[in-house]
Structures are given as C-alpha cells and as structure tokens.
Write an enzyme that holds these catalytic residues in place. Structure first.
Site, short mmCIF file in Angstrom:
data_model
loop_
_atom_site.label_atom_id
_atom_site.label_comp_id
_atom_site.label_asym_id
_atom_site.label_seq_id
_atom_site.Cartn_x
_atom_site.Cartn_y
_atom_site.Cartn_z
N HIS A 419 0.82 -1.20 0.00
CA HIS A 419 0.00 0.00 0.00
C HIS A 419 0.86 1.26 0.00
O HIS A 419 0.65 2.18 -0.78
CB HIS A 419 -0.93 -0.01 1.22
CG HIS A 419 -1.76 1.21 1.32
ND1 HIS A 419 -1.37 2.31 2.05
CD2 HIS A 419 -2.93 1.53 0.73
CE1 HIS A 419 -2.29 3.25 1.91
NE2 HIS A 419 -3.25 2.80 1.12
N CYS A 750 32.83 5.63 -25.72
CA CYS A 750 32.07 5.49 -24.48
C CYS A 750 32.75 6.21 -23.32
O CYS A 750 32.33 6.10 -22.18
CB CYS A 750 31.83 4.02 -24.15
SG CYS A 750 33.36 3.09 -23.92
C1 PEP Z 1 37.51 5.08 -20.72
O1 PEP Z 1 38.63 4.76 -20.36
O2 PEP Z 1 37.26 6.11 -21.37
C2 PEP Z 1 36.37 4.23 -20.39
C3 PEP Z 1 35.17 4.45 -20.89
O3 PEP Z 1 36.59 3.25 -19.45
P1 PEP Z 1 36.70 3.53 -17.89
O4 PEP Z 1 36.34 4.96 -17.66
O5 PEP Z 1 35.80 2.59 -17.24
O6 PEP Z 1 38.15 3.24 -17.63
#
Ligand code: PEP
Ligand code: MG
Length: 794
Positions: A419, A750
């Site tokens: 709830h 990334c």
């Molecule tokens: C990086 O090195 O840019 C990466 C994405 O890996 P991490 O930041 O996890 O080392």
C-alpha cells in the site's frame, strides 16, 4: 416477476460495471474471455447494484443515511458518530426473501459445481464507482474469507454492505468528490483459493517505478495475499521480460529478490478474528515462494490479461495449497505510470552525500527532505505536520491524507507493491519501504534527506542535502544519423531512462554491477573456505545465504543485473564490458585483500584483459563468462555484445579470445560479437591488427587521454590539463576511425568526453564516428547538438 438480483460471474463483463462493480465485472470479463487461453479464475457469483438498492429500500435506509451524513457535513456530529450510526442501521437490516433466496440458490449451485456442500467462499465488495482509472480505491472495502454455509454467507453479505460506510470509506469518497448516493455495492462470492497453505501476491504488468512497459513485476509472500497488498511484509520480488515469454525455451526472469516475508496470514482455529498473522519460520524466509515455472506461468497470464484489456494492469494472484494450482483473483487497471505524462521526465540528482541512517527499497524516482516525524499508529495521524518525513511501521488507506502531505515516506515493512509503495507513487512522494528498523533508527525532529535516485536501494541520509530537480522535455527530439547510446553502471538505473531517444547501451561497466550488487570478490567466493579474514567470511556467508555454490551466487546476480540492462534497450545493442577493476578497487570488495597484490600504480597494473587468462584470475573470469552465456542463451538477450577493456597487444587479444572460447563464448557463434576498447595508444597504432580480431572498437577517451598525455586521470593537481580535446588525442581518434572503417569495423566512443564537451561530440560526428555512448543526463543536449552538426554536413 422475479428480478435478477444475483448474476454468475461468467455471465457478466466490463459492460456490467454499473451493475456488479469494477472488480466483479473484471472477474467475469476474464472468466468469459480468457479461460480459453488458460487463465484460471475461481468461479463465483455477484449480487447486483439493484439488489443493494432494494436492500436499502426494504429497510428504509436511504433517508436515514442521508440524515447522518448531513449531520456530519454540517458539523453537528463527528465522522465517527455518523459512521457508526450508519453501520448500526445495516447491522439491524434484514434481507428480503427474494434476495436471500437468490443468494442461497446460487451458493448451492456453486457447491454443486465444485462437488461439495458448504463450499468455502471469499466474499468481497465491489463498489460500482470503484477502480476507476484515475482513482485507485485499492483496499477501501472489506473482504471476508473462508466463509462456509448459508447463514454465515448472508451475515458476511450484510457486513459487506455496511463496509461501504466505514469511516475511512466515507472520508475517502468525500475527498475524491464522489457522491455517497451514487455509489452502490455489489458483493462478489467466489470459490476460495486456499493460499493460506501456499502463497499469494500481486503482479503489475509494467515496471511500477519507471513505467517501462516491457518488464513486469511480481510480488509473493506466504499465506493469504492481504499481507502483500497491505504491506505487512516484505515480499519476494520477481521481474520478467515480457517479449520473450512466447519462447518456451527461454527463462526471461531478469530479477529475483528474496523478501523477508516476516509473517504469514492464515485462518485462525478459534477466536473472533477469522485470520491470524503468524511469524514465518527461518526456512520459509529463506525460500522463494514461487519457482521459475510458476513465475513464468503467472507472467504469461499477466500478458494475456494486459493484451485483453489493452492497458497495463494490476493483478492479484493466489496459489492453492491443496492442488498447487495458481489462480488470478483480481485485475484492475494500473493507475500511476499509465497516466504519467510520457513527454516529460522529471530527473532528480543528489549533489552531496551524508551519513546513511537507514535504507530499504526505493519507490519512485525522486528525492525529498525534511524533519522526521515518527507516527506509530493511525490514531496519531492528526498530529502530522505538513512537509515532514513520515516514518512509520507500515501504512493502510487510513494514512492517505497524511501521506499526501509528507515530503517523503519511510516504512519498516512492505515491498514494491505494498500500500505504502502504491500510494507514494500515485502521489509522487518518494518512499523508502522495508527498512526493517527505520522507526527505531530515525529520531523525531532530525532533518533527513530521502533519496530514491540511487538504484533499487532507497537511502535516508542525515541532514538536508543539496539536490536538483530538472524537468526534461522529451518532445521535439530531432532525428539523427549518429547512433546515440548510453553508459549504464547500475542495472536499476537502466529502466529509468527508457523514454530517452537513445538506441542501445554503449557501455555497461561490469565492475560497477559487481560493486553495487554482488559486493564480494569473486575469488573470495570461490575460495571461501580458505578465507583468513573472519569478518569477510561472515559477511560473505550472509550475502550468499541459501547458496551451497558461492560461485553460483556471483553468476546469478551478475546474469540478472546484465539482463536488466540488456532488457532496458532490447532489441538495440547492449555492450557489456568485462570487468575492469584495478587491483586497489578489487581489494576493496569483501574478502578482496587476500587475493590482490599491492601495486605501486594500479592504473597501469593488473587490470582488464591481462587478468582473464592469468592463472590467478582465470577461475573468476570463468564466472563472468558463465553469466554472459546465461544472459544470451538461457534468458535470450542476444543483443548483448561483449567488450574487452584495457587490451594491450594483439597477442593479449588472442589469449583473451581463446580463454573466452574455452568458456563457451566464441566470437561469431550464435551471433556473438566481441568489441575491444580503444583506450591505449597501442590499440590505435595497431588498429589494423586489432580489427582482425574484433568486431568493433569503442574509444575509451578517459584512459586514452591519460595514457597519451601521461596525466593520471584522478590526479587532482593535473585536472586542468586533462582534456580529451588535446591535439594528440584528436589525432589518435581520427586515425582510429579511418583505420577501422578501412577494415570495415565500426567505431564508437564510451568515454566521458562527448558528454562533457559538446565541441568534442561535434568533432567526433565530423570524423564519422558510428556511435556515441553518453551519460543519460547528457543525451538530449548532445542529440540536439549532433543534429546541428549533421545538418551542416548536409
Ligand atoms: C575510458 O577509459 O574512457 C572508459 C570508458 O573506461 P573507464 O572509464 O571505465 O576506464
Ligand atoms: Mg577505460
């Protein structure tokens, strides 16, 4: 002429809400339409609204009720006085022969259908204004369980009528603006499911916190289901990915959390109260209520029900202890997420941290702060001050008026579908439920901040911390060619962002998941008996309770966490990176120090690829591979791409790929793609050779900048000079894109760079980067920027 005062559930459907109420109409709808698809609903009958009106008339109740309520609204008498006077009138009222006969006849017929006399039934009220999509009346009227015999049944029916006028039902209707005289009551009489000797619970056919429509959440506890709905216990929680349910060869259960299940509600042998709440045994607490086959069966029914109603549903289920069969006992529209504004996303972020005072399950995705007010019983709710943080054992519908006024809610007990959780979500008030001991740990008057934005776990911090709230407008997002993806560390955060215009996950850092969810060093799990640190041993024993094979604990939790991330973007690609802890970080995991060397410079040490094939780590790496195999083959997430971090040389790449193959993860087999991080200058200078070994690259601009410029990425004295836009780094990036494309391999990024620097993002697009993986909170801004760059490119 005889009137139809009673109807079989199989003869009604959603067109009969005005006659038999939402709950009964919905049961009829399912019996009628979904039985053929295997959805099992107990048989039964309902009295009609006409029966209720006739009952009021026969006993001259209507004018007398009006008079009492008028007295209450004019202030002549209290709610309690008016309520109890009305209920007393019901207690003295008589059933007409006509109605009593029809109820008795139907009851006898139900017994014949189940080959028994005095069949046991559940008697539930179903108000005709109940369960409207925008007003969740959950739990407003009473239920009478395990009723047998004519006379008890008629008594329960009369009590049911009276329950329309409990104090809380009266005040709730007044608050919601429903006229008391427009509401009639239908009584549902249904064959009892004996879940007292098995278990019961609820399921929501969408993710209750984020509104993500492709997963569903099931809760389960021992005994009758009321404990789950009422939040009396912390139930088990199972999460299922719906799109894979059609494929019988898959087991798409992506979440499984054991609940404490403190109590179980069973029938009392004696006494006034027909039920009693017993303490569960240690064995019951340690066991899941449902097995995988049962979870999947309920989930499949959930999908059938949702498809039939064409909307997300809130479903109650029960398991019969005698036959072992599962049943659906109620279904109504889900009222919160399905009404949420899909075009905006409120995003809260905590700007500082404080001492953690209590934690439990996070409900909602917000932050609230204020002084603690512990309220122990419903009798004290009058004392509640607006804007305080409500701390209590548990809540029920009586508490709604003060929950509405709370800055946040913290309860000792309850799960995600209790709830407290349902109402908090509906009200948009953050809640941390199931803290265990919040009421004893949080002192009255102490300022606290309640955070539900840090994953599945909700936190209560000391002090008023700084936080930010942002309304993100999802309208008018431009279409772009570059694929924008997201970086996700914590699986529970993944669902939160499903509405963003991202197409996949470009980096799921496995080490974050290990840190957040698994918490123990994999080698400490595998070598538990050799652990020398008693504290670590105790903590690991606690974490892995119920596991004989402690490696299986690692694999189960890793697989479910990764599957959650994979589900959040399926069928788009989800790049899962193998673990990349440094030795100092590994040492910080429970039991870690015994297995990690002390290194002078962990950033440049035993990290990434070099561990996987080493004799010291190989067995732990096998666990990572096992989890990935399960996610892809058993759960079905073939959208998962595996990525190797910190791979120094092509020779090292060969050794890792060989080690993976030895663990049944072969590049190319079952469409398995393997990427490599481009984060060392060697990855780029020898990109042609890496391209022969991998299916794609993802630039780790964090490490690449560190290693190109020789600047420690965490060195506070050199932060000023740490810049991904340095010409050397840019040259390396351009070179990689060129070489990889010449070899026909895609390149993504990334690292943090494009999330922080729009001009860097622009540079990458100009150079022809294929995908860009960003922090979720920078997605919209970068997408807009990329759209401009692409337009300029023509
Ligand atoms: C990086 O090195 O840019 C990466 C994405 O890996 P991490 O930041 O996890 O080392
Ligand atoms: Mg890196």
């Amino acid at each position: 002429m005889t009137r139809n005062l009673v109807q079989w559930l199989a003869d009604v459907d959603m067109g009969d809400v005005s006659s038999v109420g939402g709950k009964n109409a919905s049961l009829g709808e399912m019996i009628r339409n979904l039985n053929a698809q295997g959805v099992r609903v107990p048989d039964g009958f309902a009295t009609t609204a006409e029966a209720y009106t006739a009952f009021l008339e026969a006993n001259d109740l209507d004018p007398r009720i009006r008079e009492q309520l008028k007295g209450w609204s004019s202030g002549d008498r209290s709610l309690e006085q008016a309520g109890s006077a009305i209920r007393a009138m019901f207690a003295e009222a008589e059933f007409s022969d006509e109605l009593a006969t029809q109820i008795r006849d139907a009851y006898a017929e139900l017994g014949r259908r189940y080959d028994t006399t005095d069949v046991d039934v559940a008697v539930r009220s179903s108000a005709t204004a109940e369960d409207l999509p925008d007003a969740s009346f959950a739990g407003q009227q009473d239920t009478y369980l395990d009723i047998t015999g004519d006379e008890d049944l008629l008594r329960a029916c009369r009590d049911c009528y009276a329950s329309l006028f409990t104090d809380r039902a009266i005040s709730y209707r007044a608050e919601q603006g429903f006229d008391h005289h427009d509401v009639a009551l239908s009584i549902g009489v249904q064959k009892m499911v004996r879940s007292d000797t098995a278990g019961a619970g609820v399921m929501f056919t969408i993710d209750t916190d984020s509104g993500f429509p492709r997963t569903m959440v099931l809760n389960a506890a021992w005994g009758l289901g009321e404990n789950v709905v009422g939040g009396e216990v912390t139930p088990d929680q199972y999460t299922v990915f719906k799109p894979f349910l059609d494929d019988e060869s898959l087991t798409p259960i992506i979440g499984k959390v054991l609940g404490a299940k403190e109590k179980k509600l069973v029938y009392a042998d004696s006494g006034d109260d027909p039920t009693e709440n017993l303490d569960t045994t240690a064995e019951e607490r340690a066991a899941f209520v449902l097995d995988d086959a049962e979870i999947l069966q309920l989930a499949r029914w959930g999908v059938v029900i949702e498809q039939h109603y064409e909307r997300p549903m809130d479903v109650e289920w029960a398991k019969d202890g005698r036959s072992g069969e599962l049943f659906i006992v109620q279904a109504r529209p889900e009222t919160v997420q399905s009404q949420a504004d899909a075009a905006t996303l409120s995003s809260y972020s905590l700007k500082e941290t404080g001492d953690l005072l209590a934690s439990g399950l996070a409900v909602g995705q917000a932050i609230g702060a204020g002084p603690v007010q512990v309220v122990r019983s419903a009798d004290d709710i009058e004392t509640f001050t607006d804007g305080a943080v409500l701390v209590t054992e548990m809540t029920d519908p009586d508490w709604v008026p003060i929950m509405r006024r709370a800055a946040a809610i913290v309860t000792d007990r309850g799960g995600r579908t209790s709830h407290a959780a349902i109402v908090s979500r509906e009200l948009g008030v953050p809640a941390v439920v199931g803290t265990g001991d919040g009421t004893s740990r949080l002192d009255d008057g102490r300022d606290v901040t309640v955070s539900c934005v840090e994953g599945d776990e909700g936190h209560v911090y000391d002090g008023i911390l700084e936080f930010e709230r942002e309304e993100v407008d999802l309208g008018d997002v431009p279409e772009i060619r570059t694929r924008v993806m997201m970086n996700i560390g914590n699986p529970s955060a993944a669902m939160r962002w499903w509405r963003l215009p991202a197409r996949g996950i470009g980096l799921a850092r496995m080490e974050y998941l290990i840190n957040n969810v698994i918490k123990a060093h994999p080698l400490a799990l595998l070598h538990f008996d050799e652990l020398t640190d008693d504290d670590a041993k105790r903590e690991i024993a606690e974490l892995t309770a119920g596991y004989d094979d402690k490696g299986a604990y690692f694999v189960d939790h890793l697989a479910r966490g990764l599957a959650t991330v994979a589900a959040s973007q399926h069928p788009e690609p989800v790049v899962v990176r193998l673990s990349d802890f440094k030795t100092n970080e590994y040492a910080g995991l429970i039991g870690g120090t015994q297995f990690e060397p002390e290194e002078e410079n962990p950033m440049l040490g035993w990290r990434g690829a070099s561990r996987y094939y080493s004799d010291e780590y190989r067995d732990a790496f096998a666990l990572e591979c096992r989890a990935l195999r399960r996610v892809r083959s058993e759960m079905g997430f073939t959208n998962v791409i595996v990525m190797v971090p910190f791979c120094r040389t092509p020779d090292e790449a060969d050794r890792v790929l060989e080690e993976m193959a030895g663990n049944d993860l072969r590049r190319g087999e079952d469409d398995l793609k393997v990427y490599v991080m481009a984060e060392l200058p060697s990855n780029i200078l020898q990109a042609d050779e890496f391209a022969e070994r991998f299916d794609g690259f993802s630039i780790g601009s964090n490490d690449l900048t560190q290693l190109t410029l020789g600047i420690g990425r965490d060195d506070p004295r050199l932060t000023e000079q740490f810049d991904e836009r340095n010409p050397s780094v840019l040259r390396l990036v351009s070179e990689l894109i060129e070489t990889a494309h010449a070899a026909g391999k895609p390149v993504g990024i990334c690292g943090q760079g494009p999330s922080d620097h729009p001009d860097f993002a622009q540079f990458l697009v100009e150079k022809g980067i294929d995908t860009m993986s960003l922090n979720p909170d920078s997605v919209l801004e970068v997408v807009r920027r990329v759209a401009e760059t692409e337009a300029a490119q023509g």
